[in-house]
Design an enzyme around this catalytic site. Sequence first.
Site, PDB file in Angstrom:
ATOM      1  N   GLY A  21     -42.144  26.103  47.821  1.00 55.59           N
ATOM      2  CA  GLY A  21     -42.661  26.492  49.128  1.00 55.59           C
ATOM      3  C   GLY A  21     -43.181  25.300  49.899  1.00 55.59           C
ATOM      4  N   GLY A  23     -44.740  25.439  52.930  1.00 56.57           N
ATOM      5  CA  GLY A  23     -45.717  25.829  53.948  1.00 56.57           C
ATOM      6  C   GLY A  23     -46.976  24.981  53.823  1.00 56.57           C
ATOM      7  CG  PHE A  24     -50.191  25.439  56.585  1.00 57.81           C
ATOM      8  CD1 PHE A  24     -50.282  24.272  57.326  1.00 57.81           C
ATOM      9  CD2 PHE A  24     -49.884  26.609  57.249  1.00 57.81           C
ATOM     10  CE1 PHE A  24     -50.071  24.271  58.697  1.00 57.81           C
ATOM     11  CE2 PHE A  24     -49.674  26.625  58.619  1.00 57.81           C
ATOM     12  CZ  PHE A  24     -49.766  25.460  59.348  1.00 57.81           C
ATOM     13  N   GLY A  25     -49.675  25.383  52.006  1.00 54.39           N
ATOM     14  CA  GLY A  25     -50.123  25.163  50.629  1.00 54.39           C
ATOM     15  C   GLY A  25     -49.279  24.127  49.908  1.00 54.39           C
ATOM     16  CB  VAL A  89     -37.364  30.298  43.727  1.00 51.76           C
ATOM     17  CG1 VAL A  89     -37.845  30.568  42.316  1.00 51.76           C
ATOM     18  CG2 VAL A  89     -37.895  28.971  44.232  1.00 51.76           C
ATOM     19  CD  GLU A 180     -52.087  34.502  67.867  1.00 51.99           C
ATOM     20  OE1 GLU A 180     -52.959  33.725  67.480  1.00 51.99           O
ATOM     21  OE2 GLU A 180     -51.046  34.717  67.218  1.00 51.99           O
ATOM     22  CG  ASP A 309     -50.813  33.625  53.134  1.00 44.09           C
ATOM     23  OD1 ASP A 309     -51.924  33.068  53.212  1.00 44.09           O
ATOM     24  OD2 ASP A 309     -50.115  33.902  54.131  1.00 44.09           O
ATOM     25  CB  ALA A 324     -53.076  27.500  58.474  1.00 43.18           C
TER      26      ALA A 324
END
Lengths: 440, 440
Positions: A21, A23-25, A89, A180, A309, A324
């Site tokens: 992954g 993403g942010f992590g 994966v 939003e 997450d 995030a």
Amino acid sequence: MDSAPTHDHEKNRLPHVVVLGGGFGGLWATRALATAPVRISLVDRTNHHLFQPLLYQVATAGLSAPDIAAPLRHILRRQRNATVYMDEVRSIDVAARRVALAGGGLDYDFLLVATGATHAYFGHDDWAAHAPGLKTLEDALGIRSRVLSAFEAAERENDPLQREAWLNFVVIGGGPTGVELAGTLAEIARHTLPREFRHADVRDARIHLVEAGPRLLASMPEDLSEKTRQQLQRLGVQVHTGDAVTAIDEEGVVLAGSRLASRTVLWAAGVAASPLGGQLGLATDRAGRVQVAADLSLPGHPEVFVVGDLASVSQDGKPVPGVAPAAKQMGAHAAGVIRDRLRGAPGKPFRYRDYGNLATIGRMAAVVHFGRLKLSGLLAWWFWLVAHLFFLIGFRNRIIVLTNWAWSYWTYQRHARIIVGKPPAGGGNAKKNGPGGAVS
Amino acid sequence: MDSAPTHDHEKNRLPHVVVLGGGFGGLWATRALATAPVRISLVDRTNHHLFQPLLYQVATAGLSAPDIAAPLRHILRRQRNATVYMDEVRSIDVAARRVALAGGGLDYDFLLVATGATHAYFGHDDWAAHAPGLKTLEDALGIRSRVLSAFEAAERENDPLQREAWLNFVVIGGGPTGVELAGTLAEIARHTLPREFRHADVRDARIHLVEAGPRLLASMPEDLSEKTRQQLQRLGVQVHTGDAVTAIDEEGVVLAGSRLASRTVLWAAGVAASPLGGQLGLATDRAGRVQVAADLSLPGHPEVFVVGDLASVSQDGKPVPGVAPAAKQMGAHAAGVIRDRLRGAPGKPFRYRDYGNLATIGRMAAVVHFGRLKLSGLLAWWFWLVAHLFFLIGFRNRIIVLTNWAWSYWTYQRHARIIVGKPPAGGGNAKKNGPGGAVS
């Protein structure tokens, strides 16, 4: 697959960290290991890191997809101990310490799983076709096509009831994404489009925001939830709190027992962890998140970490939110524990530092909650804008995004109003000829 | 469907002009009728006008889709006598003066058909799946995904022969589009990507440009064709002229009798007129273009016009080329003939004014032929850049495109390197584990 650069065989002997992954992590973990004596393989099914906080802007045609995404291998080009693979994966074998990918397999010494979350329809999987969610760039471009095509269909439509259904938009979920989306749709209907249509009066468009709970932005203090409701109503959004949607189909939704005709329903209500978590063979919570130890490793598997997450982490009796900053902090923390393990030191427990909470509502409206600071309205909007530009990766992207915003701000225009791909089902059903037969 | 604004019933009595296609031909015709006593319905199956001369930049990740496209109804928002419909044309009945659309029908007093051209595979329709062409934004985004995914697959691949096939790119057709694609691909492989890959040496990538005819850019003077070849070769492109591709499949192409392994083949060779032309019940040429009268109307149907790539027009014994300036001139001319007809005057014959010819090759290389002026190299490239920015619709787009170009120019980076949608077939076939078994 040999993960070491071919010109540096020395690194072959270094421990292999596989990160799933980007993403942010996953990306923050990879960066935090830049100087560690490891080789890293970062696997993502896309080729890009996505700045998810601005994804709603792509869905509402304010930004282009490339404005908020950057290729992972470009971001990591100078980090020589990291190799990026675009791959999917298939499964994780924690006993054999091996990840099976669509294109092969990777053995690991340390594994960091950061595959994030996806939409959840609370057992109503048939709703997915009628109420798309917003997690990936594909989702955002699909929603953009749906929203723009609805206005196009309204322009073609002769039947007033059908036209109304095309101009009714329902956003389900009163969290940041729902707020939003609803605020921006109202802005589009009121300011961006009106002069461009000849038949449909797009100012007649109704934006409904539905939240089953008692208030919007439940993670915010109550007074900011109320400010949010007021600002949305000022933009023309109809806010329904405490009302649940009990059915969704092609014709619309059933809301608080009565039917609301709408051809465009957007889902911002439920999030579930990526299904990969279940494969780790460990306890998951209701949303599929993996229960991790205090240092974010898997109980019984000190070489496996789950962050972002996908991880279920509690602190002071409250769950750490799926935002995030939390993912970044977890990624960096897990990287630190890997460094500790390499030195034979025990991993420290993770502590989430909550710097605050902010959400944008629409043109010049937002709410901000930072410690004792509470802001709403224009000042909060500027705060939000600066914060988001600051965190956006890539100097070029910041310039372009700022240019686009300045342009939208002064002209009310949204530059990415391009429908690409097949318009969603229903777009061709409008009847051009009214009951009177042929017209010209 | 009533095409007049509902608040202005006066206009209902005005003659109805239906324009099919919002490309250069249709849009320029619509604009040229802005002050005419008519009401206009412009129908396009997309919601945007596309600046096709820069489409190759989207296909090669230099620009985003919204940078080179603008919503038709936004462009025409101030032209009150024009209504835009996003819809698909099903058939044309010239006897009944009626167009059937997917969403209804339109009766017309004047019809202007400007639906352009599509790819042609010279009877080899099975090639389409392996060698996509470049005409629409969808095409461009699909090619972008294919090209970027090929480099990703090369990075995953262990088998040297397979890796080579992923790094071989074949562009078929030596016209402007083929030259632009080949030059830009070479630039990407040489300058943009090299430092970002750990296994694949993307400098090993081979870009083949194949032209069956004797020279590149056949519409240019011979010395400029030769300059083009030289500039491409300097960029690292392998130019094959006088060689025909006789087979295309998933594994590559057969070129001049021998097989060339390539997983990425792009088609820039053949163009055929939109199939709609055949429905007009009139003579079409080999490429499906409609033979029109001197004033661009259909023989026997003075109320129907065909313009742009769909029209077969000869002048001084040579065909008018299928380029943007010709389509614009034809659109504006047909609009003039409609004005003449309304006054009872005869339509004037169309004369194509050839202002010149220019093509870009790659970074700082282009060829220009304007009357007696012939340029090549850097100066031609600047000429090309200024000309294209000048003609790009929308002030904002010009600023953004210029910013993107300046950025690419200084950094060699291409900002839109985002794979959206499923990677094309074959991407998951790379074998991660070499003959030696598991690796880590």
